[in-house]
Design a protein around this motif. Structure first.
Motif, PDB file in Angstrom:
ATOM      1  N   ASP A 126     -59.488  82.276 -12.321  1.00 31.29           N
ATOM      2  CA  ASP A 126     -59.354  81.465 -11.127  1.00 31.29           C
ATOM      3  C   ASP A 126     -58.250  82.009 -10.224  1.00 31.29           C
ATOM      4  OD1 ASP A 126     -60.308  78.908  -9.996  1.00 31.29           O
ATOM      5  OD2 ASP A 126     -58.149  78.445 -10.074  1.00 31.29           O
ATOM      6  N   GLU A 127     -57.152  82.364 -10.855  1.00 32.96           N
ATOM      7  CA  GLU A 127     -56.015  82.895 -10.104  1.00 32.96           C
ATOM      8  C   GLU A 127     -56.385  84.205  -9.405  1.00 32.96           C
ATOM      9  OE1 GLU A 127     -51.818  84.366 -11.572  1.00 32.96           O
ATOM     10  OE2 GLU A 127     -52.352  82.407 -12.445  1.00 32.96           O
ATOM     11  N   LEU A 128     -57.165  85.046 -10.121  1.00 34.85           N
ATOM     12  CA  LEU A 128     -57.575  86.311  -9.530  1.00 34.85           C
ATOM     13  C   LEU A 128     -58.505  86.068  -8.334  1.00 34.85           C
ATOM     14  CD1 LEU A 128     -57.286  89.313  -9.630  1.00 34.85           C
ATOM     15  CD2 LEU A 128     -59.130  89.442 -11.309  1.00 34.85           C
ATOM     16  N   ALA A 129     -59.409  85.099  -8.485  1.00 35.37           N
ATOM     17  CA  ALA A 129     -60.293  84.753  -7.369  1.00 35.37           C
ATOM     18  C   ALA A 129     -59.460  84.335  -6.158  1.00 35.37           C
ATOM     19  CB  ALA A 129     -61.250  83.639  -7.775  1.00 35.37           C
ATOM     20  N   ASN A 130     -58.419  83.546  -6.416  1.00 35.52           N
ATOM     21  CA  ASN A 130     -57.556  83.104  -5.312  1.00 35.52           C
ATOM     22  C   ASN A 130     -56.829  84.273  -4.660  1.00 35.52           C
ATOM     23  OD1 ASN A 130     -58.224  80.435  -5.387  1.00 35.52           O
ATOM     24  ND2 ASN A 130     -56.659  79.926  -6.923  1.00 35.52           N
ATOM     25  N   LYS A 186     -62.457  77.320  -3.226  1.00 37.53           N
ATOM     26  CA  LYS A 186     -62.280  75.991  -3.807  1.00 37.53           C
ATOM     27  C   LYS A 186     -62.925  75.899  -5.184  1.00 37.53           C
ATOM     28  CE  LYS A 186     -63.979  72.516  -1.650  1.00 37.53           C
ATOM     29  NZ  LYS A 186     -64.427  71.973  -0.346  1.00 37.53           N
ATOM     30  N   ARG A 187     -62.177  75.346  -6.126  1.00 35.79           N
ATOM     31  CA  ARG A 187     -62.685  75.172  -7.480  1.00 35.79           C
ATOM     32  C   ARG A 187     -63.504  73.892  -7.529  1.00 35.79           C
ATOM     33  NH1 ARG A 187     -58.822  76.232 -12.590  1.00 35.79           N
ATOM     34  NH2 ARG A 187     -60.393  76.038 -14.199  1.00 35.79           N
ATOM     35  N   ASN A 188     -64.789  74.027  -7.878  1.00 41.28           N
ATOM     36  CA  ASN A 188     -65.618  72.819  -7.893  1.00 41.28           C
ATOM     37  C   ASN A 188     -66.295  72.601  -9.243  1.00 41.28           C
ATOM     38  OD1 ASN A 188     -67.142  75.035  -7.579  1.00 41.28           O
ATOM     39  ND2 ASN A 188     -68.347  74.285  -5.848  1.00 41.28           N
ATOM     40  N   TYR A 189     -65.586  72.934 -10.309  1.00 37.40           N
ATOM     41  CA  TYR A 189     -66.131  72.706 -11.665  1.00 37.40           C
ATOM     42  C   TYR A 189     -64.996  72.299 -12.582  1.00 37.40           C
ATOM     43  CZ  TYR A 189     -64.770  77.526 -11.040  1.00 37.40           C
ATOM     44  OH  TYR A 189     -64.099  78.637 -10.645  1.00 37.40           O
TER      45      TYR A 189
END
Lengths: 324, 324
Positions: free
Chosen positions: A286-290, A321-324
Motif C-alpha cells: 500500500d505504501e509503495l502504491a502511495n 484511495k484504499r477501498n478494501y
C-alpha cells in the motif's frame, strides 16, 4: 470532483469513443465481429480513453483526432484480455463468459489478433510516425510482460524488482502511452507529453499494485470472484513477495503456495491469504502504491492549469484511495 | 534464369535481410527470442523479402529502407505460422518441431504476438503513413482469412468463390503488398506500385492453388508429410471443391470426407485422394492457377524494362510450373 462526475462531464466524448469502438469491429467477418462486440459489451472503465482525452486537453483538442488514439488503445487493452483469458483458462470476466469459453481458444486467438490489427489500422490513419513507433514498441513490451508473467508463475524466488518490471510492461506502459499519445496527437510541446507519460506510468503502477492488493484483501463482492485468484493461478504479486520477507511467515506461506501449485491451482487460497493478511505485506505494498501516486502528482505539477489537470489529479487520488 | 541462380544473385542483400531478421528478435526476453529464432532457423524460402527487394528495383533502391519492409513482411508471415500451428495442433513444420510443440500453446501465442509487434515496430521506423495503413489493413484481412478457414473446415457446401476469397486473404494479399510496399518504399510512381500489387496478388493466388494441389497430388517426399493433410484437417481446397462438382464422384467423396470428419482427422485420406485424382478437379484447378499466372504476367507488361522485371517474370513462370 468525484470520478462519476468526471465520467458524466466527459459523457458526450466518451459516447463517441464507444460508438467508434463498436464500429471499428463491426464491419468484417461475422464471427470476429460477434466475438469482439461480446467483449466490448461486457463493459469496462474505459480508463485508457479517459486518459487520452484528458491529455489531449493540454493541446489542440480535436475529437476526431483523439478518437484515433483512444480507440486503438482501448482495443489493444481488449486484445490483451482475450489472449490472457486463453492463457489463464478463464471462463468469465466481468461476470460475462470469456471469448475462449463462449466460443473456443482458436477463435479467441484470432479475435485477439484481429482486434490488434484493427487497433493499428485506426492509428495508421494519423500521419505522425512517432505515434506508430510508440504504439508498436508498447505492443512488444506488453508481450514481454506477459511472457515474464508466465515464466514467473509460482516463482517465489523472484525479487520485488522483477515484479515491478513486469507490471510496468503489463499495465503501466499502456496507461503511460495513453497519456503521452493523447498529448502527442494534440500537438502539445514535448515536455508536456513527457510529463503526462510520467504521470500515466506512475498512476499505472499504483493502479496495478492496488488491483493486486484487492485480489488478496477484497471481498468476493468487491472483486467479482473469490479472493486469491491471482495466487491460485500462480501469479505471485507484491503483497505476497513482501509477506515472504517476514521470517515468521515465510516457511508456512512457502509451503502453502507449493500446495496450491501441486494442486494445479485447484486448492483454496484461503489459508495463504490469511497468512499474508497477518503480515505487513499489505501495508508495505500500500505504501509503495502511495509513493507512485505521489510521483504521479509530482509529474502533474509543472503542467499548465487547464481543467484536465485537476481531473487527472482527482483520478490519481481515486487510484490512491484504499477501498478494501 | 533459374530460381536458384536468382537467389544466388541476390545473396548479398538476402543475407543482410537474414541478419536483420535474427537481430530483430534477439535482444529482448530470452524465451521469446529463443522461440522466435527457433522458427527463423527452420528456414523458408523468404519469398516475401525476395518480392520486396525486386519491387524496390523499380524505384530508388536503398537496402536500409528495403530492410524495413522486407523484415516486417517476413515476420508477419512467421507470426501467422506460429498461430496457425496452435490452431492446427501441428507438431512439426519444415521437419522441425513447432513452437507450440517444443514449448507450449501459451508460449506460441505470445511468440506470435511478439513477432507481430516487432514487425510493426520495424516498419514504424519509416515515415510514410501509407506503409502503416497498408500493413495494418493486411493484418486485419489475414485474420479474417484465418477465421474463414476455421469456419469452413469440413464445409463441403462452400463455393469456389468462398475458397478464392479465403486464399486471397490468407496468402495472396501478403505477397501482393510485399510487391506494393517494396515499390512504395522505393518511391516509384503510383502506377508502378499498383501494377506490382496486381502482379503479387495473382502470383500469390496461383501459389496457394499450387500448394493446395501439391498436398493432394504430390508424393510424401515432395511434401515433407503424407499427402492429404489439408483434408484431414478439414481444409477443403479447390481440387476437392471441383471434384465434388462431378456427379459421378460426389456422393462417395462426400461420404469419405464425412468419415474423415467423424474420425477427427485421424482417418487416412488415401481413398478420398484417389477419388479426387480420378476426377477433373486437379486439371481444372491447375488451369485456374495458370490463368492467375497469365494475369500476373500481364500486370508486369507495362513496367519499365529493368532486370527485376525479368526476375519477376521468371518467378511467375516457376510458380506456374506443375511439378507433381
Amino acid at each position: 470532483m468525484k470520478l462519476l462526475d468526471l465520467y458524466a462531464k466527459m459523457k458526450g466524448d466518451l459516447n463517441q469513443i464507444e460508438l467508434e469502438l463498436e464500429r471499428s469491429v463491426s464491419d468484417d467477418h461475422v464471427l470476429l465481429s460477434e466475438a469482439s462486440l461480446h467483449l466490448l459489451k461486457a463493459g469496462g472503465k474505459r480508463i485508457r480513453p479517459v486518459f487520452v482525452l484528458l491529455a489531449g486537453k493540454f493541446g489542440d483538442y480535436r475529437l476526431d483526432v483523439m478518437k484515433r488514439i483512444a480507440v486503438p488503445l482501448e482495443l489493444i487493452h481488449m486484445a490483451s484480455l482475450v489472449h490472457d483469458d486463453v492463457i489463464d483458462d478463464a471462463d468469465t470476466r466481468r461476470g460475462q463468459l470469456t471469448v475462449k469459453s463462449k466460443w473456443d481458444n482458436r477463435i479467441a486467438m484470432y479475435t485477439g489478433d484481429y482486434i490488434h490489427g484493427k487497433a493499428l489500422s485506426i492509428a495508421a490513419q494519423l500521419p505522425n510516425p512517432q505515434i506508430h513507433q510508440i504504439l508498436s514498441n508498447a505492443l512488444v513490451q506488453m508481450c514481454i510482460g506477459e511472457m515474464e508473467q508466465i515464466r514467473d508463475f509460482f516463482n517465489t524466488k523472484q525479487s520485488v524488482r522483477q515484479y515491478l518490471l513486469r507490471i510496468r510492461r503489463k499495465t503501466a506502459l499502456l496507461i503511460a502511452i495513453s497519456c503521452q499519445l493523447g498529448a502527442v496527437a494534440a500537438n502539445t510541446d514535448r515536455t508536456t507529453a513527457n510529463r503526462l507519460y510520467r504521470f500515466g506510468y506512475n498512476v499505472g503502477m499504483a493502479f496495478q499494485i492496488r488491483d493486486d492488493l484487492l485480489d488478496l484483501y477484497g471481498t468476493e463482492k468487491q472483486i467479482g470472484k473469490p479472493p486469491g485468484s491471482d495466487m491460485r493461478q500462480g501469479n505471485i504479486t507484491l503483497p505476497v513477495l513482501l509477506a515472504l520477507q517476514d521470517p515468521q511467515i515465510r516457511p508456512s506461506l512457502l509451503n502453502e503456495i507449493e500446495l496450491i501449485r501441486e494442486n494445479g491451482g485447484q486448492k483454496d487460497a484461503g489459508r495463504a491469504i490469511e497468512m499474508i493478511r497477518k503480515s505487513d505485506g499489505g501495508d508495505m505494498a500500500d505504501e509503495l502504491a502511495n509513493r507512485y501516486i505521489k510521483k504521479a502528482l509530482h509529474a502533474l505539477e509543472g503542467l499548465p492549469n487547464v481543467t484536465a489537470k485537476k481531473n487527472l489529479f482527482d483520478i490519481a487520488h481515486f487510484v490512491g484511495k484504499r477501498n478494501y
